[in-house]
Design a protein around this motif. Sequence first.
Motif, PDB file in Angstrom:
ATOM      1  N   GLU A 269     -12.752  69.233  -0.963  1.00 11.19           N
ATOM      2  CA  GLU A 269     -13.447  69.081   0.312  1.00 11.19           C
ATOM      3  C   GLU A 269     -13.607  70.432   1.004  1.00 11.19           C
ATOM      4  O   GLU A 269     -14.678  70.747   1.553  1.00 11.19           O
ATOM      5  CB  GLU A 269     -12.693  68.104   1.207  1.00 11.19           C
ATOM      6  CG  GLU A 269     -13.441  67.696   2.460  1.00 11.19           C
ATOM      7  CD  GLU A 269     -14.753  66.987   2.177  1.00 11.19           C
ATOM      8  OE1 GLU A 269     -15.684  67.115   3.002  1.00 11.19           O
ATOM      9  OE2 GLU A 269     -14.862  66.301   1.132  1.00 11.19           O
ATOM     10  N   LYS A 270     -12.530  71.246   0.957  1.00 10.89           N
ATOM     11  CA  LYS A 270     -12.610  72.586   1.558  1.00 10.89           C
ATOM     12  C   LYS A 270     -13.633  73.444   0.816  1.00 10.89           C
ATOM     13  O   LYS A 270     -14.416  74.167   1.430  1.00 10.89           O
ATOM     14  CB  LYS A 270     -11.238  73.254   1.524  1.00 10.89           C
ATOM     15  CG  LYS A 270     -10.227  72.634   2.484  1.00 10.89           C
ATOM     16  CD  LYS A 270      -8.871  73.310   2.342  1.00 10.89           C
ATOM     17  CE  LYS A 270      -7.843  72.663   3.272  1.00 10.89           C
ATOM     18  NZ  LYS A 270      -6.495  73.261   3.111  1.00 10.89           N
ATOM     19  N   LYS A 272     -16.120  72.359  -0.949  1.00  7.96           N
ATOM     20  CA  LYS A 272     -17.440  71.804  -0.669  1.00  7.96           C
ATOM     21  C   LYS A 272     -17.963  72.296   0.669  1.00  7.96           C
ATOM     22  O   LYS A 272     -19.123  72.716   0.787  1.00  7.96           O
ATOM     23  CB  LYS A 272     -17.348  70.275  -0.679  1.00  7.96           C
ATOM     24  CG  LYS A 272     -18.621  69.554  -0.319  1.00  7.96           C
ATOM     25  CD  LYS A 272     -18.386  68.056  -0.365  1.00  7.96           C
ATOM     26  CE  LYS A 272     -19.571  67.291   0.187  1.00  7.96           C
ATOM     27  NZ  LYS A 272     -19.341  65.823   0.167  1.00  7.96           N
ATOM     28  N   ASN A 273     -17.113  72.273   1.686  1.00 11.66           N
ATOM     29  CA  ASN A 273     -17.521  72.735   3.016  1.00 11.66           C
ATOM     30  C   ASN A 273     -17.852  74.216   3.014  1.00 11.66           C
ATOM     31  O   ASN A 273     -18.822  74.660   3.633  1.00 11.66           O
ATOM     32  CB  ASN A 273     -16.417  72.445   4.035  1.00 11.66           C
ATOM     33  CG  ASN A 273     -16.241  70.957   4.277  1.00 11.66           C
ATOM     34  OD1 ASN A 273     -17.161  70.177   4.057  1.00 11.66           O
ATOM     35  ND2 ASN A 273     -15.065  70.554   4.713  1.00 11.66           N
ATOM     36  N   SER A 274     -17.017  74.989   2.280  1.00 15.12           N
ATOM     37  CA  SER A 274     -17.241  76.438   2.210  1.00 15.12           C
ATOM     38  C   SER A 274     -18.559  76.727   1.492  1.00 15.12           C
ATOM     39  O   SER A 274     -19.355  77.561   1.937  1.00 15.12           O
ATOM     40  CB  SER A 274     -16.079  77.100   1.467  1.00 15.12           C
ATOM     41  OG  SER A 274     -16.312  78.473   1.308  1.00 15.12           O
ATOM     42  N   ALA A 276     -21.063  74.656   1.158  1.00  8.79           N
ATOM     43  CA  ALA A 276     -22.169  74.155   1.977  1.00  8.79           C
ATOM     44  C   ALA A 276     -22.558  75.167   3.047  1.00  8.79           C
ATOM     45  O   ALA A 276     -23.745  75.360   3.332  1.00  8.79           O
ATOM     46  CB  ALA A 276     -21.777  72.829   2.609  1.00  8.79           C
ATOM     47  N   ARG A 277     -21.550  75.815   3.638  1.00  5.79           N
ATOM     48  CA  ARG A 277     -21.847  76.840   4.654  1.00  5.79           C
ATOM     49  C   ARG A 277     -22.587  78.015   4.037  1.00  5.79           C
ATOM     50  O   ARG A 277     -23.520  78.572   4.634  1.00  5.79           O
ATOM     51  CB  ARG A 277     -20.548  77.304   5.317  1.00  5.79           C
ATOM     52  CG  ARG A 277     -19.957  76.286   6.282  1.00  5.79           C
ATOM     53  CD  ARG A 277     -18.892  76.914   7.156  1.00  5.79           C
ATOM     54  NE  ARG A 277     -17.737  77.336   6.375  1.00  5.79           N
ATOM     55  CZ  ARG A 277     -16.690  76.567   6.091  1.00  5.79           C
ATOM     56  NH1 ARG A 277     -16.671  75.297   6.510  1.00  5.79           N
ATOM     57  NH2 ARG A 277     -15.682  77.017   5.395  1.00  5.79           N
ATOM     58  N   GLU A 280     -26.049  76.891   3.365  1.00  5.62           N
ATOM     59  CA  GLU A 280     -26.777  76.783   4.623  1.00  5.62           C
ATOM     60  C   GLU A 280     -27.249  78.146   5.109  1.00  5.62           C
ATOM     61  O   GLU A 280     -28.376  78.288   5.609  1.00  5.62           O
ATOM     62  CB  GLU A 280     -25.872  76.135   5.672  1.00  5.62           C
ATOM     63  CG  GLU A 280     -26.610  75.801   6.966  1.00  5.62           C
ATOM     64  CD  GLU A 280     -25.731  75.039   7.929  1.00  5.62           C
ATOM     65  OE1 GLU A 280     -26.241  74.675   9.004  1.00  5.62           O
ATOM     66  OE2 GLU A 280     -24.543  74.816   7.625  1.00  5.62           O
ATOM     67  N   THR A 319     -20.786  64.292  -5.669  1.00  4.66           N
ATOM     68  CA  THR A 319     -20.522  65.572  -4.999  1.00  4.66           C
ATOM     69  C   THR A 319     -21.401  66.667  -5.584  1.00  4.66           C
ATOM     70  O   THR A 319     -21.994  67.475  -4.849  1.00  4.66           O
ATOM     71  CB  THR A 319     -19.039  65.949  -5.151  1.00  4.66           C
ATOM     72  OG1 THR A 319     -18.230  64.957  -4.534  1.00  4.66           O
ATOM     73  CG2 THR A 319     -18.755  67.310  -4.516  1.00  4.66           C
TER      74      THR A 319
END
Length: 461
Positions: A269-270, A272-274, A276-277, A280, A319
């Motif tokens: 999850e971490k 994935k978030n990293s 994704a940022r 982005e 994912t």
Amino acid sequence: MNEKYQLSESSPIRLERISRADLFEHSGAANLVVDTDTTILAVNARFETVTGYSRSEVEGTLSWRELVHPEDRERMEEYHRLRRVDPELVPANYEYRFITSGGQVRWGLLTGATLAEDSRTFLSVVDITELKEKESALGRAEELYRGIVQNQTELMSRFSPDFTLTFVNDAYCRYFGETREQLIGSSFVHHVLPGDLAARKAYFASLTPERPEDEMEERAILPSGEVRWQHWHDRGIFDEKGNLIEIQSIGRDITDLYLTRERLDSTIEKLKNSFARAVEMAGKIIEVRDPFTAGHQRRVARIAKEIATTLGLPENEITAIELAALAHDVGKIHVPSEILSKPGVLQPTEWSIIRQHPVYSAEILKTLETPWELAEIALQHHERYDGSGYPQRLSGEEIRVEARVISVADMIEAMSSHRPYRPGVGVERALEEVEAGRGIIFDPAAADAALYIFRKKGFEI
């Protein structure tokens, strides 16, 4: 039969219409008459078959003691004595071993009675050797089964639908810190967390004769108060009316695996978030150069994730689809901005440059270390089911399922949104294109899932 002892019609032992001799000879058992001193006075044909001795070899000459196995002889002699004292002191029938003329040891089931007004004994023997061998084999099998079950490290139990335990193996006893005597006949509800009880009951109630087996992960409270996780495989046993009467369950502790999985999920999850940022940020750079694609990747990611979920794909693939969709057009950063934002029709040379963006996206994504093959997915997102896509002209199952899902989502979002060279046509028109291209341009299953989420579930971009 010798002259010393004859069974005749005039004998005191007689049944109406059936001679004593007929009964003696044809009862189906090995019959013999024994004198007080254990001498065999008379035998029938079945005795000859079972023992291998002829009448002439035994009648009036041989003691029945000589046919009895040495280890059983003392017991048999005592029964012979007691039968003359009081027949009630002797079992009605009993097993013993006898020795044939060839020296073979066989098992017999003997029934005896003292003849009326006589000191002689009538004995009837049924050969049960085969039965004893089967019984012995069954005993060995049962012992082997018990050894296998009791020595298992896996937890084994059987219980009724009200959770009353009817069987537990040694591993189960050790795990829950209770003896077999404490567990059998008691409910295991005290091992269940109160908040899990309703779900546990519903799970077992879902077992049916048509679907008698299922698996689940659950928590249990140990006597120490520690809560641990187990994985259970359960099988329901049903009566002839289809009613659940018992459940057989095999389980193992997965606490360490569960905790590792939780940590892994947290790490993913971490990551994935990293990621994704990072995507982005790249997307924002693209949006500066191509304002018409503003938010395109994020919207494609939402649609693709919903399609993948509807298809029931594994969580790891969902994912991968979501992350790859967030970056599938990142390669456009290498495409000249005047081409990206050009109003009107693109020239063939310009189209050839545009068509390189999946390759550029893959090259960029290869530089990121992730558990997913995002570069490969992004490379294939413009491939078509019939092989008419680019850049590799892959078809059907040659295209990764993640790319096939993104392909559908990408087209729906692109047609719905405004572009320099054409206005947006709306979601319904895009869905009509999906229907028309099902099995030709688009993967049939992915196309069906897309139509379902928009038309049946009311999904909105």
